[in-house]
Design a protein around this motif. Structure first.
Motif, PDB file in Angstrom:
ATOM      1  N   HIS A 187       0.670   5.485   0.857  1.00  0.00           N
ATOM      2  CA  HIS A 187      -0.026   6.670   1.346  1.00  0.00           C
ATOM      3  C   HIS A 187       0.781   7.859   0.833  1.00  0.00           C
ATOM      4  CE1 HIS A 187      -2.226   4.202   4.347  1.00  0.00           C
ATOM      5  NE2 HIS A 187      -1.117   3.493   4.285  1.00  0.00           N
ATOM      6  N   GLU A 227       0.842  -1.205   0.000  1.00  0.00           N
ATOM      7  CA  GLU A 227       0.000   0.000   0.000  1.00  0.00           C
ATOM      8  C   GLU A 227       0.878   1.257   0.000  1.00  0.00           C
ATOM      9  OE1 GLU A 227      -3.276  -0.049   2.794  1.00  0.00           O
ATOM     10  OE2 GLU A 227      -3.471  -2.237   2.633  1.00  0.00           O
ATOM     11  N   CYS A 254      -3.667  16.950  -1.214  1.00  0.00           N
ATOM     12  CA  CYS A 254      -4.540  15.819  -1.553  1.00  0.00           C
ATOM     13  C   CYS A 254      -3.903  14.555  -0.973  1.00  0.00           C
ATOM     14  CB  CYS A 254      -4.624  15.732  -3.078  1.00  0.00           C
ATOM     15  SG  CYS A 254      -5.710  14.429  -3.609  1.00  0.00           S
ATOM     16  N   ARG A 308      -4.587   0.271  -6.972  1.00  0.00           N
ATOM     17  CA  ARG A 308      -5.907   0.865  -7.140  1.00  0.00           C
ATOM     18  C   ARG A 308      -6.081   1.948  -6.085  1.00  0.00           C
ATOM     19  NH1 ARG A 308      -9.475  -0.761  -3.332  1.00  0.00           N
ATOM     20  NH2 ARG A 308      -8.851  -2.581  -2.107  1.00  0.00           N
ATOM     21  N   LEU A 309      -6.893   2.944  -6.415  1.00  0.00           N
ATOM     22  CA  LEU A 309      -7.138   4.038  -5.473  1.00  0.00           C
ATOM     23  C   LEU A 309      -8.128   3.557  -4.418  1.00  0.00           C
ATOM     24  CD1 LEU A 309      -6.630   7.055  -4.815  1.00  0.00           C
ATOM     25  CD2 LEU A 309      -8.622   7.583  -6.216  1.00  0.00           C
ATOM     26  N   LYS A 316      -8.598   5.391  -1.386  1.00  0.00           N
ATOM     27  CA  LYS A 316      -9.187   6.567  -0.745  1.00  0.00           C
ATOM     28  C   LYS A 316      -8.505   7.831  -1.272  1.00  0.00           C
ATOM     29  CE  LYS A 316     -10.580   8.135   3.814  1.00  0.00           C
ATOM     30  NZ  LYS A 316     -10.328   8.120   5.238  1.00  0.00           N
ATOM     31  N   MET A 317      -9.292   8.893  -1.357  1.00  0.00           N
ATOM     32  CA  MET A 317      -8.728  10.187  -1.771  1.00  0.00           C
ATOM     33  C   MET A 317      -9.426  11.244  -0.943  1.00  0.00           C
ATOM     34  SD  MET A 317      -8.534  11.839  -5.554  1.00  0.00           S
ATOM     35  CE  MET A 317     -10.284  11.985  -5.815  1.00  0.00           C
ATOM     36  N   LEU A 374      -3.744  10.623  -0.840  1.00  0.00           N
ATOM     37  CA  LEU A 374      -4.087   9.483  -1.684  1.00  0.00           C
ATOM     38  C   LEU A 374      -3.653   8.190  -1.005  1.00  0.00           C
ATOM     39  CD1 LEU A 374      -2.662  11.057  -4.937  1.00  0.00           C
ATOM     40  CD2 LEU A 374      -5.079  10.768  -4.416  1.00  0.00           C
ATOM     41  N   HIS A 375      -4.521   7.196  -1.081  1.00  0.00           N
ATOM     42  CA  HIS A 375      -4.177   5.899  -0.510  1.00  0.00           C
ATOM     43  C   HIS A 375      -4.369   4.842  -1.609  1.00  0.00           C
ATOM     44  CE1 HIS A 375      -5.145   2.648   2.768  1.00  0.00           C
ATOM     45  NE2 HIS A 375      -4.080   2.372   2.060  1.00  0.00           N
ATOM     46  N   PHE A 376      -3.271   4.230  -1.986  1.00  0.00           N
ATOM     47  CA  PHE A 376      -3.311   3.220  -3.044  1.00  0.00           C
ATOM     48  C   PHE A 376      -3.077   1.830  -2.463  1.00  0.00           C
ATOM     49  CE2 PHE A 376      -1.602   7.031  -5.263  1.00  0.00           C
ATOM     50  CZ  PHE A 376      -2.582   7.171  -6.240  1.00  0.00           C
TER      51      PHE A 376
END
Ligand code: NAP
Length: 237
Positions: free
Chosen positions: A175, A173, A217, A206-207, A209-210, A219-221
């Motif tokens: 962040h 993941e 901004c 994949r995204l 959370k945003m 972003l959590h992938f």
């Protein structure tokens, strides 16, 4: 078995994580800096490369009393384990990390570390020296899980370390704080270090959370489970 590996980085709008002079990465808001503690608190260990610990004079501590108390209530140690990695073993015992009494410190390195440094560091941390020119990442991560019970860790950089984790497909993941600032500079590092070779293979996320935090901004992938093939030279999206 290895821990789940998260990365946490701040990045400029033009994809840089630092200046060309590798000065500390202090280009995000106070609110974002508070988030560093929140993310640290969710993990069993914090991992950083030798370059980042030196450049950012890191203590790798959890400074918030509230976060430490919450972890204790959850039956966890007050602070995550602190892990520093260096192939060459150039770890300076005078670094800030060694001045802060907190969670134990683990150094992952190789027998390239000098005997003098080994003797100086032995009272300050657990030394794991591998008999190879570079630290075997999967084995070292497996050791963290088996010997220290690390089920999840957050890598806080830098780019060289993130590149090696990505090259070995060990990232689960990411962040990312996207900051509204441009640095430019061909010699300024990106998330995967200095611009250079492609990774052995592209990694798809994949995204999850945003969220907007002031002008930034967040972003959590998450790594995609289906490892579909991507051609880095393809012009189609
Ligand atoms: N914006 C952000 O969120 C962010 C986050 C972190 C860092 N930074 C910035 O990035 C810059 C530092 O970048 P960097 O690429 O030099 O940092 P780095 O990855 O922390 O340090 C590089 C060094 O770490 C060791 N290393 C890295 N990967 C390794 C591996 N797989 N196995 C063993 N050792 C490994 C090596 O040490 P040896 O040479 O001793 O073998 C390598 O030379 C600083 O300016 C810092 O401020 C920014």
């Amino acid at each position: 078995m290895r821990p789940k590996i998260h990365a946490h980085f701040a990045m400029t709008a033009d994809g840089k994580i630092s200046t060309k002079y590798l000065t500390p990465s202090q280009f995000t808001s106070t609110a974002d800096k508070a988030r560093i503690g929140e993310i640290r608190a969710r993990h069993d260990a914090i991992l950083a490369g030798r370059g980042t610990v030196a450049a950012d004079t890191m203590s790798m501590r959890l400074s918030s009393e509230i976060l430490r108390a919450t972890r204790i209530k959850q039956g966890l140690p007050p602070e995550p384990l602190r892990v520093v990695i260096s192939n060459a073993g150039k770890i300076d015992p005078s670094w800030k990390i060694f001045q802060h009494i907190g969670s134990p410190i683990v150094i992952l390195s190789t027998i390239r570390m000098t005997q003098k440094l080994r003797a100086a560091l032995a009272p300050l941390c657990d030394l794991h020296l591998y008999e190879s020119p570079t630290v075997p990442l999967p084995a070292a991560l497996g050791m963290l899980r088996a010997e220290y019970g690390v089920k999840s860790l957050v890598c806080e950089g830098g780019g060289a370390l993130l590149r090696s984790l990505a090259a070995a497909d060990l990232l689960d993941e990411i962040h990312l704080t996207l900051a509204p600032v441009l640095f430019g500079g061909a010699a300024a590092p990106t998330l995967t270090g200095l611009p250079g070779d492609f990774l052995p293979k592209p990694l798809a996320f994949r995204l999850a959370k945003m969220e907007a935090l002031g002008d930034e901004c967040l972003l959590h992938f998450k790594r995609k489970n289906i490892r579909r093939k991507i051609d880095p030279h393809s012009r189609t999206t």
